[in-house]
Design an enzyme around this catalytic site. Sequence first.
Site, PDB file in Angstrom:
ATOM      1  N   HIS A 195       0.833  -1.204   0.000  1.00  0.00           N
ATOM      2  CA  HIS A 195       0.000   0.000   0.000  1.00  0.00           C
ATOM      3  C   HIS A 195       0.866   1.252   0.000  1.00  0.00           C
ATOM      4  O   HIS A 195       0.600   2.211  -0.738  1.00  0.00           O
ATOM      5  CB  HIS A 195      -0.923   0.018   1.225  1.00  0.00           C
ATOM      6  N   HIS A 247       0.803  -3.780   9.017  1.00  0.00           N
ATOM      7  CA  HIS A 247       2.238  -3.669   8.781  1.00  0.00           C
ATOM      8  C   HIS A 247       2.920  -3.055   9.994  1.00  0.00           C
ATOM      9  O   HIS A 247       2.304  -2.304  10.761  1.00  0.00           O
ATOM     10  CB  HIS A 247       2.527  -2.792   7.553  1.00  0.00           C
TER      11      HIS A 247
END
Length: 290
Positions: A195, A247
Amino acid sequence: MDRFQGCSAILKTLKKKELAPSLKLMLNILILILVGIPVLLFATVVSPQQRGFYCNDASLSYPIISSTISTTALVIGGLLIPIVSILIVDTIKGSSDIQSQEEFLKKCLPPKIITIFTSIGYFLFGCGCIQTITDIAKYNIGRLRPHFHAVCQTDWNSIQTNCSSLHPVYIYPIPCLNPDHHAVREAELSFFSGHASFSSFTMIYLIFYLENRLTFHNPALLKPLIQFLCLVITVYTSLSRVFDYHHHWSDVLFGFIMGGTVAYLIARYVSGLIGGDKKHEQKTNDVETA
């Protein structure tokens, strides 16, 4: 000596000859396809590197939270926003950047259309590059996501004896109770953030594109405002991966830097957006993409 002179003459002749416009077009399309092939292979064939974990590693015990920015929204927004911007800007700006085109292209496509397709081609080429780099890192490093244990449904009973030790113990292989192997596989792809890298590339490349192509001066703050909004989009998208526990912060930071670096390299050395309008014009004249 005569043979050497003959070879030199042949080489000079080959250097002067240029590929047919139709062949150039086909080769550029083929290159775009080739750049996208590794992305498909990683998504369907390649498995991530298997890693273990330390019993006392609390960074892998976060809960599962739905993504604020889904992968679908990331791809659609990351592609649609720059492509629509390119269509609008190049349509308004006109075809003045292309002063000469081969007769083939003149008959088949107006110069303005060639400019638009060329700009989009550069952008898509960069998208393929950054996604390939991201997948190479993800699948070869295989870092576990912060919510790994929640996804894996780690069987702590089977490793209770090892984890009861006072010293950190490395557990490998990891006993997972979750039968959804695809979900577990995704939980092993933390480094670096896709992302962050994809949104960083698309938005920062768009910033470079707007800086080169938007030449109006009134209102003076309109272009900086649009560029600032692009930066806000990628920063928010990147940070969402941290507060959604998908993450680690280092995954996001590295992904953001990598996306921005690739955006600069593509804008500087491929599309010629950085380095002046003349360089961009020359690049546009030299390469026709579909």
